[in-house]
Design a protein around this motif. Structure first.
Motif, PDB file in Angstrom:
ATOM      1  N   ARG A 130       0.813  -1.221   0.000  1.00 41.12           N
ATOM      2  CA  ARG A 130       0.000   0.000   0.000  1.00 41.12           C
ATOM      3  C   ARG A 130       0.840   1.262   0.000  1.00 41.12           C
ATOM      4  O   ARG A 130       0.522   2.241  -0.674  1.00 41.12           O
ATOM      5  N   PHE A 131       1.905   1.260   0.772  1.00 42.16           N
ATOM      6  CA  PHE A 131       2.739   2.466   0.820  1.00 42.16           C
ATOM      7  C   PHE A 131       3.350   2.767  -0.538  1.00 42.16           C
ATOM      8  O   PHE A 131       3.492   3.921  -0.934  1.00 42.16           O
ATOM      9  N   THR A 134       1.590   5.104  -2.906  1.00 41.20           N
ATOM     10  CA  THR A 134       1.607   6.544  -2.650  1.00 41.20           C
ATOM     11  C   THR A 134       2.797   7.236  -3.314  1.00 41.20           C
ATOM     12  O   THR A 134       2.832   8.473  -3.368  1.00 41.20           O
TER      13      THR A 134
END
Length: 263
Positions: A130-131, A134
């Motif tokens: 998920r990171f 970004t």
């Protein structure tokens, strides 16, 4: 309605409808014996209307798929760049990606694999959950080499004169911390060489994000490097430098076991 045309080989084929099909037909018209073709020759080889070929050629020249010369048209730099990526770069990715995935899983950080293309890095792989989503990086994407740990690691691995020529001129500023002064960048590359090639990006590419990278050293291979990225406030640079360097060594041994040379 399907329109049938006569191909250059004398076979009949359905007239391509989509722009991609027509572009592919034009690219396929070139071969080793005829690297340059006139508009008339392209019309004859593709079976497409002259007005259609002319319109598509203008767009392909603008996008660098083709180039216009005094003798007609030839394949452009974009086709050469992509051709260069497919062989060596696929080999690098296949060999290094398993190690990169393991490294990202072990550290909880985002792993990147990239190669150097002039003043830019091109990303061959990206892992990190998920990171990772970004971060403004993607497979096949580009970033200025001078602003990334990956790019600085690869630039430092080059002969100093070649590295200096690669970053000559105005350098793009991505954040307030981006090294845009060429003299300062050259000093940084000198320090990276003293650290066995380990490079650090302290919010130079993305505000709030830091990165540690190391080059993959192998005789005859294109400049490549792998890295770990994370939030700047939580990065332990000394520990990660050792980890990244160790994995870079292992990756290079896996890729070119008989050609690796350490400096």
């Amino acid at each position: 309605m399907t329109v049938t045309v006569l191909s250059s080989g004398g076979r009949t084929a359905a007239s391509p409808v989509s722009m991609i099909e027509r572009m592919t037909l034009i690219l396929d018209a070139f071969d080793a014996t005829t690297p340059t073709l006139t508009l008339l020759e392209l019309v004859e080889r593709t079976g497409l209307p002259r007005s259609t070929v002319h319109r598509i050629l203008d767009q392909m020249i603008r996008l660098r798929w083709l180039a216009h010369t005094s003798g007609g048209y030839r394949l452009g730099m974009r086709t050469l760049e992509l051709g260069g990526l497919t062989a060596d770069h696929n080999e690098i990715r296949e060999a290094v990606s398993p190690l990169l995935h393991e490294l990202a899983q072990r550290t909880g950080l985002v792993g990147h694999l990239a190669v150097l293309d002039g003043r830019d890095v091109i990303y061959l792989d990206k892992v990190g959950g998920r990171f990772g989503a970004t971060l403004p990086t993607r497979l096949g994407g580009r970033m200025p080499a001078h602003a990334t740990a990956l790019g600085k690691a690869m630039l430092a691995a080059l002969d100093p004169a070649i590295a200096e020529a690669a970053v000559r001129g105005k350098l793009t500023r991505l954040t307030p911390r981006t090294l845009c002064d060429t003299d300062a960048l050259q000093r940084e590359l000198g320090q990276i060489r003293l650290r066995q090639g380990v490079a650090i990006d302290r919010e130079e590419a993305v505000t709030g994000i830091a990165c540690v990278a190391a080059p993959l050293r192998g005789r005859g291979m294109p400049p490549a490097a792998l890295s770990l990225s994370g939030r700047a406030e939580s990065m332990g640079f000394d520990r990660l430098a050792r980890v990244v360097l160790e994995v870079a060594h292992e990756a290079a041994r896996t890729l070119f076991p008989r050609r690796v040379r350490w400096h």
